[in-house]
Write a protein that holds these residues in place. Structure first.
Motif, PDB file in Angstrom:
ATOM      1  N   GLY A 180       0.843  -1.245   0.020  1.00  0.00           N
ATOM      2  CA  GLY A 180      -0.028  -0.021   0.029  1.00  0.00           C
ATOM      3  C   GLY A 180       0.780   1.319  -0.083  1.00  0.00           C
ATOM      4  N   GLY A 181       0.197   2.440  -0.429  1.00  0.00           N
ATOM      5  CA  GLY A 181       0.944   3.668  -0.508  1.00  0.00           C
ATOM      6  C   GLY A 181       0.795   4.360   0.862  1.00  0.00           C
ATOM      7  N   SER A 182       0.001   4.130   1.918  1.00  0.00           N
ATOM      8  CA  SER A 182      -0.042   5.000   2.919  1.00  0.00           C
ATOM      9  C   SER A 182       0.642   4.417   4.247  1.00  0.00           C
ATOM     10  CB  SER A 182      -1.457   5.002   3.473  1.00  0.00           C
ATOM     11  OG  SER A 182      -2.041   3.606   3.941  1.00  0.00           O
ATOM     12  N   VAL A 183       1.754   3.696   3.885  1.00  0.00           N
ATOM     13  CA  VAL A 183       2.552   2.960   5.136  1.00  0.00           C
ATOM     14  C   VAL A 183       3.182   3.962   5.880  1.00  0.00           C
ATOM     15  CG1 VAL A 183       4.468   1.354   5.408  1.00  0.00           C
ATOM     16  CG2 VAL A 183       2.831   0.776   3.995  1.00  0.00           C
ATOM     17  N   GLY A 184       3.867   5.040   5.099  1.00  0.00           N
ATOM     18  CA  GLY A 184       4.586   6.282   5.798  1.00  0.00           C
ATOM     19  C   GLY A 184       6.063   5.956   6.124  1.00  0.00           C
ATOM     20  N   LEU A 185       6.675   4.835   5.722  1.00  0.00           N
ATOM     21  CA  LEU A 185       7.825   4.393   5.786  1.00  0.00           C
ATOM     22  C   LEU A 185       8.718   4.796   4.587  1.00  0.00           C
ATOM     23  CD1 LEU A 185       8.008   1.070   7.938  1.00  0.00           C
ATOM     24  CD2 LEU A 185       8.632   3.353   8.792  1.00  0.00           C
ATOM     25  N   HIS A 186       9.327   6.173   4.829  1.00  0.00           N
ATOM     26  CA  HIS A 186      10.355   6.368   3.670  1.00  0.00           C
ATOM     27  C   HIS A 186      11.513   5.379   3.440  1.00  0.00           C
ATOM     28  CE1 HIS A 186      12.885   9.055   0.988  1.00  0.00           C
ATOM     29  NE2 HIS A 186      11.591   9.559   0.774  1.00  0.00           N
ATOM     30  N   PRO A 187      11.744   5.243   2.377  1.00  0.00           N
ATOM     31  CA  PRO A 187      12.880   4.387   2.185  1.00  0.00           C
ATOM     32  C   PRO A 187      14.319   4.845   2.854  1.00  0.00           C
ATOM     33  CG  PRO A 187      11.803   4.644   0.022  1.00  0.00           C
ATOM     34  CD  PRO A 187      11.202   5.731   0.979  1.00  0.00           C
ATOM     35  N   VAL A 188      14.462   6.106   2.667  1.00  0.00           N
ATOM     36  CA  VAL A 188      15.660   6.671   3.385  1.00  0.00           C
ATOM     37  C   VAL A 188      15.518   6.308   4.895  1.00  0.00           C
ATOM     38  CG1 VAL A 188      17.175   8.731   3.775  1.00  0.00           C
ATOM     39  CG2 VAL A 188      16.244   8.402   1.796  1.00  0.00           C
ATOM     40  N   TRP A 189      14.381   6.728   5.359  1.00  0.00           N
ATOM     41  CA  TRP A 189      14.286   6.299   6.911  1.00  0.00           C
ATOM     42  C   TRP A 189      14.479   5.044   7.237  1.00  0.00           C
ATOM     43  CZ3 TRP A 189      14.827   7.457  11.615  1.00  0.00           C
ATOM     44  CH2 TRP A 189      13.765   7.162  12.743  1.00  0.00           C
ATOM     45  N   LEU A 190      14.015   4.254   6.478  1.00  0.00           N
ATOM     46  CA  LEU A 190      14.109   2.606   6.726  1.00  0.00           C
ATOM     47  C   LEU A 190      15.492   2.167   6.528  1.00  0.00           C
ATOM     48  CD1 LEU A 190      12.659  -0.019   6.893  1.00  0.00           C
ATOM     49  CD2 LEU A 190      12.491  -0.240   4.543  1.00  0.00           C
ATOM     50  N   LEU A 191      16.036   2.674   5.556  1.00  0.00           N
ATOM     51  CA  LEU A 191      17.855   2.233   5.805  1.00  0.00           C
ATOM     52  C   LEU A 191      18.331   2.711   6.724  1.00  0.00           C
ATOM     53  CD1 LEU A 191      18.501   2.970   1.661  1.00  0.00           C
ATOM     54  CD2 LEU A 191      18.519   0.822   3.024  1.00  0.00           C
ATOM     55  N   PHE A 192      18.248   4.090   7.251  1.00  0.00           N
ATOM     56  CA  PHE A 192      18.802   4.311   8.460  1.00  0.00           C
ATOM     57  C   PHE A 192      18.387   3.672   9.561  1.00  0.00           C
ATOM     58  CE2 PHE A 192      18.645   7.065  12.458  1.00  0.00           C
ATOM     59  CZ  PHE A 192      19.796   7.455  12.433  1.00  0.00           C
ATOM     60  N   ALA A 193      17.306   3.296   9.877  1.00  0.00           N
ATOM     61  CA  ALA A 193      16.802   2.348  10.949  1.00  0.00           C
ATOM     62  C   ALA A 193      17.556   1.010  10.786  1.00  0.00           C
ATOM     63  CB  ALA A 193      15.255   2.287  11.091  1.00  0.00           C
ATOM     64  N   LEU A 194      17.474   0.456   9.644  1.00  0.00           N
ATOM     65  CA  LEU A 194      18.204  -0.729   9.719  1.00  0.00           C
ATOM     66  C   LEU A 194      19.557  -0.809  10.025  1.00  0.00           C
ATOM     67  CD1 LEU A 194      16.361  -2.275   6.526  1.00  0.00           C
ATOM     68  CD2 LEU A 194      16.266  -3.237   8.995  1.00  0.00           C
ATOM     69  N   SER A 195      20.514   0.128   9.508  1.00  0.00           N
ATOM     70  CA  SER A 195      21.675   0.618   9.859  1.00  0.00           C
ATOM     71  C   SER A 195      21.902   0.649  11.067  1.00  0.00           C
ATOM     72  CB  SER A 195      22.188   1.588   8.932  1.00  0.00           C
ATOM     73  OG  SER A 195      22.077   1.033   7.702  1.00  0.00           O
ATOM     74  N   ALA A 196      21.191   1.905  11.765  1.00  0.00           N
ATOM     75  CA  ALA A 196      21.552   2.282  13.339  1.00  0.00           C
ATOM     76  C   ALA A 196      21.288   0.987  14.173  1.00  0.00           C
ATOM     77  CB  ALA A 196      20.618   3.478  13.348  1.00  0.00           C
ATOM     78  N   PHE A 197      20.100   0.457  14.020  1.00  0.00           N
ATOM     79  CA  PHE A 197      19.686  -0.751  14.867  1.00  0.00           C
ATOM     80  C   PHE A 197      20.485  -1.730  14.904  1.00  0.00           C
ATOM     81  CE2 PHE A 197      16.182   1.939  15.765  1.00  0.00           C
ATOM     82  CZ  PHE A 197      15.593   1.630  16.815  1.00  0.00           C
ATOM     83  N   GLY A 198      20.929  -2.260  13.601  1.00  0.00           N
ATOM     84  CA  GLY A 198      21.888  -3.128  13.335  1.00  0.00           C
ATOM     85  C   GLY A 198      23.448  -2.952  14.051  1.00  0.00           C
ATOM     86  N   ALA A 199      23.923  -1.832  13.963  1.00  0.00           N
ATOM     87  CA  ALA A 199      25.350  -1.240  14.489  1.00  0.00           C
ATOM     88  C   ALA A 199      25.096  -1.414  15.982  1.00  0.00           C
ATOM     89  CB  ALA A 199      25.522  -0.211  13.819  1.00  0.00           C
TER      90      ALA A 199
END
Length: 362
Positions: free
Chosen positions: A293-312
């Motif tokens: 869907g288009g109303s998820v509200g998770l921008h790709p850049v924000w998602l990449l940052f979250a994965l990188s930050a929480f993974g680190a």
């Protein structure tokens, strides 16, 4: 009378600090419970639908568990051994593939025959590194995975946790709802509903997209005759949830292998490229719009940052909780912005309704 804002911020801040501290200190311990909770959350709508069809909650949970067991056994007996054998074969063939690349480049760029050439030295070092460390890398990954998530966790703990959480999911939600502070219960319920919409739209939808694309790529590449099609399809499907990375990595890997395997057979190489083009077309125009869907509200850049930050910060456990926490932060941020835009701090005195008796003043 409600607590002052400063006290509320203090208590909520302490709760957030405790949550992240536990996540950091008990990551390996709470991992099976996080995985089990994620499975229960993912399957709760299925259990609710079975209940609407007339089954009790216990019967619905048992049916779902039995179906999941059948799927797992089928994967273990059919797909996983082939996947492991192809992965091992790919690692073993990597030095030969590198030598073929070197030969291909030398035929078309004779200047690379100079032993002092930087490119030739780099290619030689890559081949030697892959040959020397490829097997060790695979063994290390398998060993680390087994140390992190033991066989006992997979066989016993995670299924048991998922079963009981799925069985009591509605009761737990009701119990947590009863613990909400009364002054903020309506706002917290609204925030929780928005978070659930985001997670349902992204997590459940994206997992479905990953499974569908992974299956499509694996089957299509094997039918096209690509030697390591199952591995490439599994890799491309597994990382599809990372925007653009899945298609780029999977496509580059598949086309690169096709060039070595089918060099001169441009029809086969074009077929491999067309498989990924078709997959991306369906993913972008049909699968993601319908399932995510288009109303998820998770921008790709924000998602990449979250994965990188929480993974680190928190390792593998951090990557598991990165998407839910990113969704929560996004919802809370939008909630805070809405409150800010309704406040006098944003609207100022010009946006304030005129006080009684001020209507006629200049």
């Amino acid at each position: 009378m409600a607590l002052p804002v400063q006290d509320q911020l203090k208590y909520w801040g302490i709760a957030a600090i405790i949550f992240f501290a536990l996540l950091y200190l008990l990551g390996d311990v709470i991992l099976p419970f996080i995985v089990g909770g994620a499975i229960a959350y993912f399957l709760d709508p299925v259990a609710d639908r079975l209940q609407r069809l007339g089954l009790s909650r216990v019967a619905a949970t048992v049916v779902i568990s039995l179906l999941a067991l059948v799927v797992i056994v089928a994967l273990v007996l059919s797909v996983i051994p082939t996947l492991i054998s192809q992965l091992s074969a790919l690692v073993s063939a990597a030095p030969e593939i590198t030598r073929q690349l070197q030969t291909f480049l030398l035929e078309r760029f004779p200047e690379l025959s100079d032993s002092t050439s930087t490119m030739r030295q780099t290619l030689t070092q890559i081949g030697e590194a892959i040959g020397a460390r490829g097997g060790a890398l695979v063994n290390g990954l398998v060993t680390s995975a087994l140390n992190l998530i033991s066989v006992v966790v997979f066989i016993v703990v995670v299924p048991v946790v998922a079963f009981y959480l799925l069985l009591d999911w509605d009761k737990m939600v009701a119990r947590v709802d009863s613990w909400l502070p009364r002054d903020h219960a309506p706002a917290l319920r609204q925030i929780a509903r928005e978070i659930d919409v985001v997670l349902a739209g992204f997590v459940r939808g994206q997992v479905s997209v990953c499974l569908i694309l992974g299956t499509f790529y694996s089957v299509a590449l094997m039918l096209a005759g690509l030697q390591f099609g199952l591995v490439v399809g599994a890799i491309a499907g597994a990382i599809t949830f990372i925007p653009y990375v899945g298609s780029l990595v999977g496509g580059a890997l598949a086309i690169g292998l096709a060039l070595f395997q089918f060099w001169g057979d441009w029809m086969s190489i074009g077929l491999v490229a067309a498989i990924f083009a078709i997959g991306q077309f369906f993913e972008g125009n049909i699968l993601s719009p319908k399932l995510v869907g288009g109303s998820v509200g998770l921008h790709p850049v924000w998602l990449l940052f979250a994965l990188s930050a929480f993974g680190a910060l928190f390792g593998f456990v951090g990557m598991l909780v990165a998407v839910p926490v990113a969704a929560m932060i996004g919802v809370l941020t939008r909630f805070g912005i809405t409150r800010y835009r309704d406040s006098l701090l944003y609207r100022g005195t010009e946006g304030r309704s005129p006080a009684r008796g001020d209507e006629g003043r200049p």
